[in-house]
Design an enzyme around this catalytic site. Structure first.
Site, PDB file in Angstrom:
ATOM      1  N   SER A  50      33.672  53.699  53.323  1.00  0.00           N
ATOM      2  CA  SER A  50      34.892  54.100  52.630  1.00  0.00           C
ATOM      3  C   SER A  50      34.502  54.704  51.284  1.00  0.00           C
ATOM      4  O   SER A  50      33.348  54.597  50.844  1.00  0.00           O
ATOM      5  CB  SER A  50      35.760  52.868  52.401  1.00  0.00           C
ATOM      6  OG  SER A  50      35.083  51.978  51.532  1.00  0.00           O
ATOM      7  N   ASP A  82      34.913  56.980  56.109  1.00  0.00           N
ATOM      8  CA  ASP A  82      36.127  56.294  56.556  1.00  0.00           C
ATOM      9  C   ASP A  82      37.252  56.558  55.545  1.00  0.00           C
ATOM     10  O   ASP A  82      37.047  56.400  54.338  1.00  0.00           O
ATOM     11  CB  ASP A  82      35.807  54.788  56.636  1.00  0.00           C
ATOM     12  CG  ASP A  82      36.894  53.992  57.315  1.00  0.00           C
ATOM     13  OD1 ASP A  82      37.601  54.555  58.176  1.00  0.00           O
ATOM     14  OD2 ASP A  82      37.028  52.787  57.000  1.00  0.00           O
ATOM     15  N   ASP A 104      42.146  61.388  55.765  1.00  0.00           N
ATOM     16  CA  ASP A 104      43.322  60.550  56.015  1.00  0.00           C
ATOM     17  C   ASP A 104      44.539  61.123  55.284  1.00  0.00           C
ATOM     18  O   ASP A 104      44.808  60.782  54.139  1.00  0.00           O
ATOM     19  CB  ASP A 104      43.043  59.110  55.562  1.00  0.00           C
ATOM     20  CG  ASP A 104      44.192  58.182  55.917  1.00  0.00           C
ATOM     21  OD1 ASP A 104      45.238  58.683  56.382  1.00  0.00           O
ATOM     22  OD2 ASP A 104      44.046  56.968  55.736  1.00  0.00           O
ATOM     23  N   GLY A 214      41.930  49.276  62.045  1.00  0.00           N
ATOM     24  CA  GLY A 214      42.523  47.946  61.903  1.00  0.00           C
ATOM     25  C   GLY A 214      42.355  47.104  63.143  1.00  0.00           C
ATOM     26  O   GLY A 214      43.279  46.412  63.559  1.00  0.00           O
ATOM     27  N   SER A 216      40.005  44.600  63.881  1.00  0.00           N
ATOM     28  CA  SER A 216      39.260  43.336  63.865  1.00  0.00           C
ATOM     29  C   SER A 216      40.034  42.265  64.633  1.00  0.00           C
ATOM     30  O   SER A 216      41.267  42.276  64.656  1.00  0.00           O
ATOM     31  CB  SER A 216      39.026  42.869  62.422  1.00  0.00           C
ATOM     32  OG  SER A 216      37.920  43.549  61.869  1.00  0.00           O
ATOM     33  N   ASP A 258      35.915  46.241  60.171  1.00  0.00           N
ATOM     34  CA  ASP A 258      35.398  45.906  58.847  1.00  0.00           C
ATOM     35  C   ASP A 258      35.632  44.416  58.567  1.00  0.00           C
ATOM     36  O   ASP A 258      34.700  43.654  58.296  1.00  0.00           O
ATOM     37  CB  ASP A 258      36.083  46.767  57.781  1.00  0.00           C
ATOM     38  CG  ASP A 258      35.466  46.573  56.408  1.00  0.00           C
ATOM     39  OD1 ASP A 258      34.569  45.739  56.264  1.00  0.00           O
ATOM     40  OD2 ASP A 258      35.882  47.256  55.453  1.00  0.00           O
TER      41      ASP A 258
END
Ligand code: G3H
Ligand code: 13P
Ligand code: ZN
Length: 312
Positions: A50, A82, A104, A214, A216, A258
């Site tokens: 990121s 990212d 993004d 998202g 995880s 992450d």
């Protein structure tokens, strides 16, 4: 082996009904934990950072460490930005050795997202770099941006062909109910993903690689360890593994992780310090942290994403 783009990885993953794990990196131990797992299972992997990770570790260190990992393992490894926040950050990564970037623009109005994404694609493709765009808004926390569940919105399938055609992106991140961070669903809440939206997108974009952010799963054992050894993490529920497996067998070719790495690292460190209060050598406490990251990533590659042996 030199770093690769995501192009060939995604083509093979789509045809093979599996997904490539895209793991966030911030330091050497995280990179090693991930790539040792990938090496053991002969799996291609995406290492992504990121803007915050670039600020923390610095661009040059990250690039050098990822190149070292690709050299050492001989695996196809892509280095990916990212959540690229703007054109300048993407350009700096493209100029500085990344093989893939995400722009993004998901929080922008539709036409502005298209214009910004196309600008990045034009520059990236001229430099042999692949681009991920995003349509739809995930809930959760990334860097300093916190999107509440009310402000999150699912991807509209009727927009995807237009977005992909007009921008030229190589992959598309969509919102179907996953969210960033450790707290995705409240205790007692039944996790649900909108597979109907994914199916509709797959129909409209046959053969096109889809990305899940998202994603995880939030290992309950690790949360328990954190809380047993002095941490204070509220009950957290992540994305069930069977849902991720299902998504990977469909058009999803890249799954972002992450939080699971952060949680594993924290659990290992808390346990180590509680059991070894006299230790102060970083090699002593970072070794179990790196090992637990490796264990988490091996499990994802092998059992959840299905990419074991895919680095042929
Ligand atoms: O989606 C965001 C990733 O988890 C990166 O988080 O911006 O805090 O490094 P970060
Ligand atoms: P998690 O917070 O679920 O690990 O998602 C990470 C992610 O999407 C990075 O872009
Ligand atoms: Zn994300």
């Amino acid at each position: 082996m030199p770093l690769v783009t995501t192009k060939e990885m995604f083509e093979k993953a789509y045809k093979g009904g599996y997904a490539i794990g895209a793991f966030n990196i911030n330091n050497m131990e995280i990179i090693q934990g991930i790539t040792r797992a990938a090496k053991k299972l002969n799996a291609p992997v995406i290492l992504q950072c990121s803007a915050g990770a670039r600020k923390y570790a610095s661009h040059d260190y990250l690039v050098a460490m990822v190149k070292a990992a690709a050299e050492e393992t001989g695996l196809p490894i892509a280095l990916h930005l990212d959540h690229g926040p703007d054109f300048e950050t993407c350009k700096s990564c493209i100029d500085g050795g990344f093989t893939s970037v995400m722009i993004d623009g998901s929080s922008l109005p539709y036409e502005e997202n298209i214009a910004l994404t196309k600008k990045v694609v034009d520059y990236a493709h001229a430099h042999g770099v692949t681009v991920e765009g995003e349509l739809g808004t995930l809930a959760g926390v990334e860097d300093e941006v916190n999107v509440s569940a009310e402000d999150a919105s699912y991807t509209k399938p009727e927009q995807v062909e237009d977005f992909v055609t007009r921008t030229g992106v190589d992959s598309l991140a969509i919102a179907i109910g996953t969210s960033h961070g450790a707290y995705k669903f409240k205790p007692g809440q039944k996790p649900q993903l909108r597979f109907d939206i994914l199916e509709e997108i797959e129909k409209r974009l046959p053969g096109f690689p889809i990305v899940l952010h998202g994603a995880s799963s939030v290992n309950q054992e690790h949360i328990k360890i954190i809380n047993e050894f002095g941490g204070e993490m509220p009950d957290a529920i992540g994305i069930p593994e069977d849902m991720l497996r299902k998504a990977a067998s469909m058009a999803v070719c890249k799954v972002n992780v992450d939080s699971d790495i952060r949680i594993a690292m924290t659990a290992a460190l808390r346990k180590h310090f509680a059991e070894n209060p006299k230790h102060f050598d970083p090699r002593q406490y970072l070794t179990p942290a790196r090992e637990l990251i490796q264990e988490v990533v091996e499990h994802k590659i092998d059992v959840v994403f299905g990419s074991t042996g895919a680095a042929k």
